[in-house]
Design an enzyme around this catalytic site. Structure first.
Site: not given
Ligand code: AMP
Length: 309
Positions: A21, A142
């Site tokens: 990410t 996440d």
């Protein structure tokens, strides 16, 4: 930062192994020792010079968490400057051969199922790592197969990308323009809850559990609305009776009405204990959702040999 050598002097980049990410991940060799490590290049969101103190704090949290055998070990942090003069950080991690996303994909390709005892062994380690993080007051936020690293031979699983969600502001899109996945996102997050709890991670753990069993994502939505509708179709459209306070959440609307179906309809080849645990992970009301610590004590794990885990 603790080392005086720059990242490029200390390591030889071998190849890009992934994109997370927050930046690119390289397999690299430590020149001094020959050891293979993972080098994660991370751009900071601040344009100013230096590393913000909040980031340093997060890195120390990351280092503390990586004492747990089920959290990927942060070995070192090195600072550098990119071509544009921006500060970049290189996080040096122990190298792990694969991740759960690739592992699941390899089974999907051969048509084989992941053996039930392998699913159990991976799930136990995941719960253990998450329990450790939660015990230290850290939410992952996440969790997904992509950032669960593993060793195919030993079946050791380690949580990656931890704490970064707070150090480096969560982007809407990855810098590669790939859209962030919503598949593991808890319903309270999708509905705009402002106060998250450890329960958000347990929702993700439940989604990952189902995916290990079936080799396909449990709720594969391509927008926040579609994601919610996938959840509602299986677990029923929530209401005040099932989940007190749901209609007060910021992004709550009126939705099509579905009745809850048994979780077994989506995960037919999971045994009864497994289904019971999974249902408790997919509990709508965050305060009623099973904790990682409680999950580890669930009868589903009774017959697992935990001596090396
Ligand atoms: P992440 O930013 O942690 O989600 O990482 C993105 C991808 O890079 C992962 O899915 C892995 O394929 C790879 N990766 C990340 N960390 C490591 C590591 N410590 N060892 C090997 N590969 C890694």
């Amino acid at each position: 930062m603790e080392s005086t050598k720059t990242a490029m002097e200390a390591f030889e980049k071998l190849e890009k192994v992934g994109e997370g990410t927050y930046g690119k991940v390289y397999r690299a060799r430590e020149r001094a020792t020959g050891r293979i490590i993972a080098l994660k290049k991370t751009k900071l969101h601040e344009d100013d010079e230096g590393v913000p103190p909040t980031t340093l704090r997060e890195i120390s949290i990351l280092r503390m968490l990586s004492r747990d055998p089920h959290v990927v070990k942060l070995l070192d942090v090195k600072q550098g400057v990119n071509k544009d003069g921006k500060t970049v950080l290189y996080l040096v991690f122990e190298y792990m051969e694969t991740d759960l996303k690739k592992f699941i994909r390899s089974f999907r390709q051969t048509g084989e199922n992941i053996q039930p005892n392998v699913v159990k062994c991976l799930m136990y380690q995941l719960c253990k790592g998450v329990a450790f993080c939660h015990a230290h007051g850290v939410l992952h936020r996440d969790l997904k197969p992509h950032n669960l690293l593993m060793d195919k031979n030993t079946l050791i699983l380690k949580i990656a990308d931890l704490g970064l969600a707070r150090a480096f502001t969560l982007p809407i899109k990855k810098y590669t323009h790939e859209i962030l996945t919503l598949w593991y996102r808890a319903p309270e997050v999708l509905l705009g809850a402002t106060h998250y709890s450890t329960a958000v991670d347990m929702w993700s753990v439940g989604c990952i559990f189902a995916e290990l069993v079936t080799k396909t994502a449990l709720f594969a939505g391509d927008s926040e609305l579609q994601q919610l509708l996938h959840i509602f179709r299986l677990l029923g459209t929530p209401n005040e009776e099932m989940w007190p306070g749901v209609s007060k959440l910021k992004d709550w609307h009126e939705y099509p009405q579905w009745k809850p179906k048994p979780v077994s309809t989506c995960v037919p080849n999971l045994d009864e204990d497994g289904l019971n645990l999974l249902s408790q992970m997919l509990e709508y009301e965050p305060s009623k959702r099973i904790s990682a610590k409680k999950a580890m004590e669930h009868p589903y794990f009774d017959d697992l040999d935990k001596t090396h885990l």
